[in-house]
Design an enzyme around this catalytic site. Structure first.
Site, PDB file in Angstrom:
ATOM      1  N   ARG A  35      11.423 -58.984  -6.534  1.00  0.00           N
ATOM      2  CA  ARG A  35      12.138 -59.445  -5.333  1.00  0.00           C
ATOM      3  C   ARG A  35      13.355 -58.603  -4.980  1.00  0.00           C
ATOM      4  O   ARG A  35      14.091 -58.955  -4.062  1.00  0.00           O
ATOM      5  CB  ARG A  35      12.508 -60.927  -5.472  1.00  0.00           C
ATOM      6  CG  ARG A  35      11.275 -61.789  -5.512  1.00  0.00           C
ATOM      7  CD  ARG A  35      11.538 -63.289  -5.547  1.00  0.00           C
ATOM      8  NE  ARG A  35      10.263 -63.904  -5.853  1.00  0.00           N
ATOM      9  CZ  ARG A  35       9.840 -64.190  -7.090  1.00  0.00           C
ATOM     10  NH1 ARG A  35      10.624 -63.944  -8.124  1.00  0.00           N
ATOM     11  NH2 ARG A  35       8.661 -64.707  -7.284  1.00  0.00           N
TER      12      ARG A  35
ATOM     13  N   THR B 247      10.593 -61.267 -12.339  1.00  0.00           N
ATOM     14  CA  THR B 247      10.168 -60.928 -10.974  1.00  0.00           C
ATOM     15  C   THR B 247      11.332 -61.042  -9.996  1.00  0.00           C
ATOM     16  O   THR B 247      11.212 -60.615  -8.848  1.00  0.00           O
ATOM     17  CB  THR B 247       9.030 -61.854 -10.506  1.00  0.00           C
ATOM     18  OG1 THR B 247       9.462 -63.225 -10.595  1.00  0.00           O
ATOM     19  CG2 THR B 247       7.783 -61.659 -11.356  1.00  0.00           C
TER      20      THR B 247
ATOM     21  N   ALA C  56       6.994 -69.812 -17.501  1.00  0.00           N
ATOM     22  CA  ALA C  56       6.854 -71.211 -17.886  1.00  0.00           C
ATOM     23  C   ALA C  56       5.395 -71.664 -17.941  1.00  0.00           C
ATOM     24  O   ALA C  56       5.073 -72.608 -18.664  1.00  0.00           O
ATOM     25  CB  ALA C  56       7.639 -72.110 -16.932  1.00  0.00           C
TER      26      ALA C  56
ATOM     27  N   ASN D 252       9.987 -75.219 -13.719  1.00  0.00           N
ATOM     28  CA  ASN D 252       9.142 -76.320 -14.158  1.00  0.00           C
ATOM     29  C   ASN D 252       9.069 -76.401 -15.681  1.00  0.00           C
ATOM     30  O   ASN D 252       9.533 -75.521 -16.396  1.00  0.00           O
ATOM     31  CB  ASN D 252       7.729 -76.132 -13.611  1.00  0.00           C
ATOM     32  CG  ASN D 252       7.137 -74.787 -13.988  1.00  0.00           C
ATOM     33  OD1 ASN D 252       7.468 -73.777 -13.384  1.00  0.00           O
ATOM     34  ND2 ASN D 252       6.286 -74.754 -14.989  1.00  0.00           N
TER      35      ASN D 252
ATOM     36  N   ASP E 160       4.871 -79.228 -11.324  1.00  0.00           N
ATOM     37  CA  ASP E 160       5.322 -77.855 -11.117  1.00  0.00           C
ATOM     38  C   ASP E 160       6.304 -77.771  -9.946  1.00  0.00           C
ATOM     39  O   ASP E 160       6.293 -76.819  -9.180  1.00  0.00           O
ATOM     40  CB  ASP E 160       4.133 -76.912 -10.895  1.00  0.00           C
ATOM     41  CG  ASP E 160       4.536 -75.450 -10.850  1.00  0.00           C
ATOM     42  OD1 ASP E 160       5.559 -75.097 -11.454  1.00  0.00           O
ATOM     43  OD2 ASP E 160       3.830 -74.658 -10.202  1.00  0.00           O
TER      44      ASP E 160
ATOM     45  N   TRP F 229       9.228 -69.705  -3.009  1.00  0.00           N
ATOM     46  CA  TRP F 229      10.356 -68.771  -3.158  1.00  0.00           C
ATOM     47  C   TRP F 229      10.725 -68.083  -1.849  1.00  0.00           C
ATOM     48  O   TRP F 229      11.815 -67.489  -1.737  1.00  0.00           O
ATOM     49  CB  TRP F 229      10.017 -67.700  -4.195  1.00  0.00           C
ATOM     50  CG  TRP F 229       8.841 -66.881  -3.783  1.00  0.00           C
ATOM     51  CD1 TRP F 229       7.534 -67.117  -4.083  1.00  0.00           C
ATOM     52  CD2 TRP F 229       8.847 -65.740  -2.932  1.00  0.00           C
ATOM     53  NE1 TRP F 229       6.729 -66.191  -3.476  1.00  0.00           N
ATOM     54  CE2 TRP F 229       7.506 -65.325  -2.769  1.00  0.00           C
ATOM     55  CE3 TRP F 229       9.863 -65.013  -2.306  1.00  0.00           C
ATOM     56  CZ2 TRP F 229       7.145 -64.228  -1.989  1.00  0.00           C
ATOM     57  CZ3 TRP F 229       9.502 -63.911  -1.526  1.00  0.00           C
ATOM     58  CH2 TRP F 229       8.154 -63.526  -1.373  1.00  0.00           C
TER      59      TRP F 229
ATOM     60  N   CYS G  95      -7.266 -64.927  -9.642  1.00  0.00           N
ATOM     61  CA  CYS G  95      -7.191 -63.543  -9.170  1.00  0.00           C
ATOM     62  C   CYS G  95      -8.256 -63.231  -8.125  1.00  0.00           C
ATOM     63  O   CYS G  95      -7.990 -62.527  -7.153  1.00  0.00           O
ATOM     64  CB  CYS G  95      -7.328 -62.582 -10.346  1.00  0.00           C
ATOM     65  SG  CYS G  95      -5.935 -62.608 -11.484  1.00  0.00           S
TER      66      CYS G  95
END
Length: 695
Positions: A139, A184, A201, A280, A325, A411, A624
């Protein structure tokens, strides 16, 4: 030497020196805590992740306004050389943009020309990509006194010389390399300390946040978000207090506990308080990590700390006993509001759980909370700031949780305009049905049928045992934090849209999942301008001024946990920074179309293997690659549309195959040859099942 010749010599020396030193070379004091504060008035630079210490993402620049935004044109574009998710907020100081691509690669770009000055690759081991739940994203960076700081996917913090791009120092932030910690998020620099948290997590780690001396890299302090082994001394009084809210029968310390600080950090210099959002629990299922219940502090909380020492000051827990979560790591914003006729210093927050919170940032006192999307996990918040439980949401039976674990707001960055008094953020629903995994055996155990459990996602929660019934959506909201009500909304075609930027030109900018950058009237939500992007956009725009011209830049690149397997655009252009100005005339780079290919056919398989192959596919491949032939594929291919050769020779790709260098896990020891045959049966069998009937 005469005075004239001496003057000429000095002049020549100065000129040669100026020519020898690039104009973009970073002075030693660029930027500082004071300069970030001073920049709030001018907005000429974008020196910090959220623009200012308060994280408002509000620029005072007015050259680009709602009256002329229709004249925006491309000034330049820059190739980030990335095919995975791009989530970075660019930092712009002294005419240089510092921006990250996937794999934590840093680029320094001349903001007037879009030309590369340098790039820095921290060489993240590609085989560790599976430890990152949500794509190999980053980020952004922090910049402080001539240094650029980046956290790497494999858990390092690196300081880079801002002028040359050379590594200055590096710290390993991971305290236990037996656990899959990642980074990240973007670092922040408060009080001379560069501060970073971590992720992991979903894989079983203990959350913490660490401060390092910005000059030397020496560790200054570390604050844990959840308590450790209660048989050992606690690190501080805050951990001792937190332990009383966990049930030792769950042995949470063996599974990490969670609470990772992987995104939001803001700072009030006057109060000398920094504020973080925590993540979470590990595992997700509350009853597994804490069988007798309990709030499980400091999960899903806003926490105030002293940036000099890491001392705990106060907390407010948004989701006690988190079971869904519902992380609280989404952007925090500090503001001064008039509430009930009185000025209040507040922190505003719109986390995953679907409520917009206003909290006193001096004391941590709950002020108000109102849901900004429909919710069914609670009936609301009482006067003490505690959610009123819906028993069915905690029953362990299949429950269509709204919002689901993708969050009502993830986010993707929020902005706040003191001019309009509104907060602007993307809201969404991505349906997911949750139920308890009663046979959970802990981390490191695979359970076919549990999403990604064979690569470590041991959630303790079963997903989609029953089909979810809620509907997906994505929208941009303008929210009044004083009245706690929606002012306006814009409905997008899909969830997973980008973060926002608000400006004094009465504009809100946002990138979209369907590959556009849009400008809205900040008061009304009217669409005033839009430009196609070569890819879906998930990051947030920034704006700044150079030589009297205002620019708007955004780093575009589709991805993230949702974007790995899903898409809302047929464009598939590699990660790119797009920069706009009024009357810009640059040509857009060529866009690449997503090529889904033909539906897979001709792979021989035993139909009796499809059922077992389904469970194996879910526990190894689903997040994925999506559902074969049903999903379109995101920044990773859908296996229902790949060339037949790949599936016929699937063993050559899953066992230390050629794609491990691109981040694909090596399934050696995780799968058998027989397992692979069953997965092949599921892939081809599903493609056959969804194939349209032939005329």
């Amino acid at each position: 030497m005469t005075s004239v010749s001496l003057a000429r010599a000095i002049s020549t020396a100065l000129l040669c020196g100026a020519l020898a030193t690039p104009a973009w070379a970073a002075p030693a004091a660029m930027p500082t805590e004071a300069s970030i504060t001073a920049n709030q008035a001018t907005g000429k630079e974008w020196p910090s992740h959220g623009f200012d210490h308060a994280g408002t993402r509000f620029s005072p620049l007015t050259q680009i306004s709602r009256d002329n935004v229709a004249k925006l044109g491309l000034a330049w574009s820059y190739d980030l050389e990335s095919t995975r998710g791009v989530e970075a907020t660019p930092i712009v100081v002294n005419g240089v943009m510092y921006v990250t691509a996937s794999w934590s690669v840093v680029h320094a770009v001349d903001v007037k020309t879009g030309k590369r000055l340098w790039s820095f690759d921290p060489k993240v081991p590609r085989e560790q990509a599976f430890m990152a739940c949500c794509d190999v994203v980053n980020r952004g960076v922090a910049v402080h006194e001539g240094k650029v700081y980046v956290g790497t996917l494999d858990g390092r913090l690196v300081a880079i010389d801002a002028a040359s791009g050379k590594r200055l120092w590096e710290q390993d932030t991971v305290e236990d390399r037996s656990r899959p910690y990642t980074i990240t998020g973007a670092p922040r620099v408060f009080r001379g300390n560069v501060i970073i948290g971590n992720g992991g997590a979903e894989f079983g780690v203990r959350g913490y946040i660490t401060a390092y001396d910005a000059a030397t890299g020496k560790e200054k302090w570390r604050w844990y978000t959840v308590p450790g082994d209660p048989s050992k001394p606690f690190e501080d009084a805050s951990m001792e207090a937190a332990a009383k809210t966990w049930d030792p029968a769950g042995k949470w310390w063996e599974t990490g506990g969670g609470g990772t600080v992987w995104n939001s950090m803001v700072f009030d210099p006057e109060l000398n308080l920094m504020y973080i959002g925590t993540g979470n629990g590990s595992p997700w299922n509350h009853r597994l990590r804490s069988p007798a219940g309990g709030d499980n502090l400091y999960l899903a909380s806003i926490v105030a700390l002293r940036p000099d020492t890491g001392e705990y000051v106060w907390h407010y827990q948004e989701t006690p006993g988190d079971n869904w979560d519902y992380t609280s790591v989404q952007d925090l914003i500090l503001a001064d509001l008039t509430l009930d006729g009185k000025p209040r210093k507040v922190v505003m927050h719109a986390p995953k759980n679907g409520f917009f919170f206003v909290i006193d940032r001096v004391t941590g006192e709950f002020i108000s909370a109102k849901n900004f999307v429909d919710v069914n996990w609670t009936k609301g918040y009482d006067a003490n700031g505690r959610p009123i439980d819906v028993p069915e949401a905690r029953s362990g039976q299949p429950y269509d949780a709204i919002p689901g674990p993708f969050g009502a707001h993830n986010w993707h960055s929020m902005s706040y305009s003191p001019q309009t008094g509104l907060a602007y953020f993307p809201a969404q629903n991505i349906p997911l049905n949750l139920s308890a995994d009663t046979s959970w055996k802990g981390y490191g155990t695979n359970k076919p049928g549990q999403p990604m459990s064979n690569i470590g996602w041991n959630l303790g929660t079963a997903l989609n045992v029953e089909a979810p019934t809620s509907k997906p959506f994505g929208r941009l909201l303008a929210w009044d934090p004083v009245k706690q009500q929606e002012r306006w909304r814009y409905e997008h075609v899909a969830p997973w849209n980008g973060g926002t930027l608000a400006t004094a030109g009465k504009l809100v900018f946002q990138g979209t999942a369907d590959a556009r950058l849009m400008a809205f009237d900040a008061d009304t939500g009217k669409v005033l301008w839009q430009s196609p992007m070569g890819t879906g956009v998930i990051a947030a725009p920034v704006t700044y001024e150079v030589d009297g011209e205002q620019y708007v830049s955004i780093a575009a690149g589709w991805g993230g946990v949702f974007g790995q397997s899903q898409r809302a655009s047929e464009n598939n252009t590699p990660g790119t920074v797009y920069t706009f100005k009024l009357n810009g005339k640059a040509a857009m780079p060529a866009f690449t179309q997503h090529q889904a290919g033909n539906l897979l056919s001709g792979v021989k398989y035993d139909p009796a293997h499809v059922e077992e192959g389904t469970a194996l596919y879910v526990s190894n491949c689903l997040f994925c690659h999506g559902v074969p032939g049903v999903d379109k594929g995101g920044n990773l291919p859908n296996l229902g549309y790949v060339d037949r050769m790949f599936i016929e020779n699937l063993d050559r790709f899953v066992f230390n195959g050629p794609f491990t260098s691109l981040g694909m896990p090596d399934f050696t020891g995780r799968l058998s040859a027989e397992d692979v045959e069953k997965i092949k049966a599921f892939i081809q069998g599903t493609a056959d099942a969804v194939r349209p009937p032939q005329p």
